[in-house]
Design a protein around this motif. Sequence first.
Motif, PDB file in Angstrom:
ATOM      1  N   MET A   1       0.765  -1.149   0.006  1.00  0.00           N
ATOM      2  CA  MET A   1      -0.023   0.127  -0.010  1.00  0.00           C
ATOM      3  C   MET A   1       1.021   1.127   0.121  1.00  0.00           C
ATOM      4  SD  MET A   1      -2.997   0.759   2.505  1.00  0.00           S
ATOM      5  CE  MET A   1      -3.977   2.389   2.252  1.00  0.00           C
ATOM      6  N   ALA A   2       0.442   2.270  -0.586  1.00  0.00           N
ATOM      7  CA  ALA A   2       1.171   3.466  -0.782  1.00  0.00           C
ATOM      8  C   ALA A   2       1.402   4.039   0.575  1.00  0.00           C
ATOM      9  CB  ALA A   2       0.397   4.505  -1.396  1.00  0.00           C
ATOM     10  N   HIS A   3       2.718   4.625   0.839  1.00  0.00           N
ATOM     11  CA  HIS A   3       2.828   5.075   2.110  1.00  0.00           C
ATOM     12  C   HIS A   3       3.099   6.664   1.924  1.00  0.00           C
ATOM     13  CE1 HIS A   3       4.834   5.290   5.991  1.00  0.00           C
ATOM     14  NE2 HIS A   3       5.688   6.098   5.656  1.00  0.00           N
ATOM     15  N   VAL A   4       2.501   7.371   2.840  1.00  0.00           N
ATOM     16  CA  VAL A   4       2.476   8.850   2.740  1.00  0.00           C
ATOM     17  C   VAL A   4       2.874   9.377   4.346  1.00  0.00           C
ATOM     18  CG1 VAL A   4       1.257  11.008   2.454  1.00  0.00           C
ATOM     19  CG2 VAL A   4       0.571   8.947   1.125  1.00  0.00           C
ATOM     20  N   GLU A   5       4.024  10.012   4.274  1.00  0.00           N
ATOM     21  CA  GLU A   5       4.603  10.393   5.596  1.00  0.00           C
ATOM     22  C   GLU A   5       4.552  11.981   5.415  1.00  0.00           C
ATOM     23  OE1 GLU A   5       8.997  10.292   7.926  1.00  0.00           O
ATOM     24  OE2 GLU A   5       8.738   9.356   5.782  1.00  0.00           O
ATOM     25  N   ILE A   6       4.038  12.659   6.466  1.00  0.00           N
ATOM     26  CA  ILE A   6       3.849  14.075   6.392  1.00  0.00           C
ATOM     27  C   ILE A   6       5.139  14.603   7.175  1.00  0.00           C
ATOM     28  CG2 ILE A   6       2.455  15.749   7.501  1.00  0.00           C
ATOM     29  CD1 ILE A   6       0.055  14.055   7.498  1.00  0.00           C
ATOM     30  N   ILE A   7       5.927  15.237   6.576  1.00  0.00           N
ATOM     31  CA  ILE A   7       7.041  15.781   6.946  1.00  0.00           C
ATOM     32  C   ILE A   7       6.925  16.751   7.758  1.00  0.00           C
ATOM     33  CG2 ILE A   7       9.636  16.595   6.265  1.00  0.00           C
ATOM     34  CD1 ILE A   7       8.987  13.596   5.376  1.00  0.00           C
ATOM     35  N   ASP A   8       6.128  17.868   7.381  1.00  0.00           N
ATOM     36  CA  ASP A   8       5.694  19.262   8.256  1.00  0.00           C
ATOM     37  C   ASP A   8       4.419  19.428   7.516  1.00  0.00           C
ATOM     38  OD1 ASP A   8       6.343  20.814   6.051  1.00  0.00           O
ATOM     39  OD2 ASP A   8       8.469  20.723   6.679  1.00  0.00           O
TER      40      ASP A   8
ATOM     41  N   HIS B   1       9.912   9.465 -15.201  1.00  0.00           N
ATOM     42  CA  HIS B   1       9.964  10.854 -14.493  1.00  0.00           C
ATOM     43  C   HIS B   1       8.511  11.424 -14.679  1.00  0.00           C
ATOM     44  CE1 HIS B   1      14.193  10.204 -15.827  1.00  0.00           C
ATOM     45  NE2 HIS B   1      14.257  10.880 -14.519  1.00  0.00           N
ATOM     46  N   PHE B   2       7.417  10.619 -15.177  1.00  0.00           N
ATOM     47  CA  PHE B   2       6.077  10.994 -15.333  1.00  0.00           C
ATOM     48  C   PHE B   2       5.458  11.706 -14.129  1.00  0.00           C
ATOM     49  CE2 PHE B   2       1.482  10.385 -15.405  1.00  0.00           C
ATOM     50  CZ  PHE B   2       1.194  11.144 -16.457  1.00  0.00           C
ATOM     51  N   CYS B   3       4.892  13.065 -14.408  1.00  0.00           N
ATOM     52  CA  CYS B   3       4.435  13.641 -13.727  1.00  0.00           C
ATOM     53  C   CYS B   3       2.670  13.453 -13.678  1.00  0.00           C
ATOM     54  CB  CYS B   3       4.623  15.236 -13.662  1.00  0.00           C
ATOM     55  SG  CYS B   3       3.922  16.447 -12.625  1.00  0.00           S
ATOM     56  N   PHE B   4       2.000  13.223 -12.759  1.00  0.00           N
ATOM     57  CA  PHE B   4       0.671  12.992 -12.754  1.00  0.00           C
ATOM     58  C   PHE B   4      -0.009  14.419 -12.754  1.00  0.00           C
ATOM     59  CE2 PHE B   4       2.023   9.260 -10.417  1.00  0.00           C
ATOM     60  CZ  PHE B   4       1.389   8.122 -11.266  1.00  0.00           C
ATOM     61  N   TYR B   5       0.587  15.504 -12.474  1.00  0.00           N
ATOM     62  CA  TYR B   5      -0.285  16.486 -12.411  1.00  0.00           C
ATOM     63  C   TYR B   5       0.296  17.503 -13.714  1.00  0.00           C
ATOM     64  CZ  TYR B   5      -1.375  15.657  -7.641  1.00  0.00           C
ATOM     65  OH  TYR B   5      -1.765  15.103  -6.579  1.00  0.00           O
ATOM     66  N   ALA B   6       0.953  17.048 -14.669  1.00  0.00           N
ATOM     67  CA  ALA B   6       1.404  17.837 -15.846  1.00  0.00           C
ATOM     68  C   ALA B   6       0.192  17.876 -16.836  1.00  0.00           C
ATOM     69  CB  ALA B   6       2.556  17.168 -16.440  1.00  0.00           C
ATOM     70  N   TYR B   7      -0.618  17.004 -16.726  1.00  0.00           N
ATOM     71  CA  TYR B   7      -1.630  16.792 -17.671  1.00  0.00           C
ATOM     72  C   TYR B   7      -2.987  16.650 -17.158  1.00  0.00           C
ATOM     73  CZ  TYR B   7       1.811  17.164 -21.383  1.00  0.00           C
ATOM     74  OH  TYR B   7       2.685  17.443 -22.158  1.00  0.00           O
TER      75      TYR B   7
ATOM     76  N   SER C   1       4.480  20.830  -1.121  1.00  0.00           N
ATOM     77  CA  SER C   1       5.618  20.115  -2.027  1.00  0.00           C
ATOM     78  C   SER C   1       5.417  18.625  -1.528  1.00  0.00           C
ATOM     79  CB  SER C   1       7.091  20.468  -1.779  1.00  0.00           C
ATOM     80  OG  SER C   1       7.381  20.598  -0.611  1.00  0.00           O
ATOM     81  N   PHE C   2       5.899  17.548  -2.419  1.00  0.00           N
ATOM     82  CA  PHE C   2       6.062  16.255  -2.073  1.00  0.00           C
ATOM     83  C   PHE C   2       7.112  15.754  -2.845  1.00  0.00           C
ATOM     84  CE2 PHE C   2       2.718  15.797  -5.381  1.00  0.00           C
ATOM     85  CZ  PHE C   2       3.478  14.860  -6.042  1.00  0.00           C
ATOM     86  N   SER C   3       7.957  14.721  -2.406  1.00  0.00           N
ATOM     87  CA  SER C   3       8.677  13.888  -2.933  1.00  0.00           C
ATOM     88  C   SER C   3       7.949  12.526  -3.125  1.00  0.00           C
ATOM     89  CB  SER C   3      10.141  13.970  -2.327  1.00  0.00           C
ATOM     90  OG  SER C   3       9.893  12.957  -0.939  1.00  0.00           O
ATOM     91  N   LEU C   4       8.426  11.792  -4.261  1.00  0.00           N
ATOM     92  CA  LEU C   4       7.784  10.800  -4.567  1.00  0.00           C
ATOM     93  C   LEU C   4       8.971   9.702  -5.129  1.00  0.00           C
ATOM     94  CD1 LEU C   4       5.440   8.804  -5.642  1.00  0.00           C
ATOM     95  CD2 LEU C   4       6.017   9.665  -7.781  1.00  0.00           C
ATOM     96  N   ASP C   5       9.051   8.728  -4.146  1.00  0.00           N
ATOM     97  CA  ASP C   5       9.906   7.559  -4.503  1.00  0.00           C
ATOM     98  C   ASP C   5       9.306   6.423  -4.889  1.00  0.00           C
ATOM     99  OD1 ASP C   5      12.105   8.994  -3.258  1.00  0.00           O
ATOM    100  OD2 ASP C   5      11.586   8.488  -1.246  1.00  0.00           O
TER     101      ASP C   5
END
Length: 124
Positions: free
Chosen positions: A1-8, A53-59, A78-82
């Motif tokens: 399952m996708a893991h989302v970590e809130i950094i701040d 390098h696909f960006c889900f938000y580009a289109y 902002s978010f980083s994606l690994d």
Amino acid sequence: MAHVEIIDNTTLRITLRLEDATTMVQIAQREQAEYAQEIVTIYEKMPVFEYTHFCFYAYDSARLFERVLGMDPKAYLSFSLDAPESFFYALYGGMAALYESSLQLVQQADVASAGSDVNAHVSI
């Protein structure tokens, strides 16, 4: 399952795995009419981004992505994606399998919406 970590309060770190791509493809297949435009966009644009390098938000094709996350990353600045390369290639393969039938759904929807506006071109 996708893991989302809130950094701040403004930053996320998102980690995806191959299984998340499989989940996205399964959702897209199960709800193909709803995601048809997004399937077409992802399939046509991923090669432009060299796949990994696909960006889900580009289109404007992030609804499946956000669904697998269970949240909206746009609520943060902002978010980083690994994600492993296998995630992107599996997603592309799944979208490729659904592309032709999704394209037909999009075209049918376009015709139906144009049909509802049929009197817009009639001059009096």
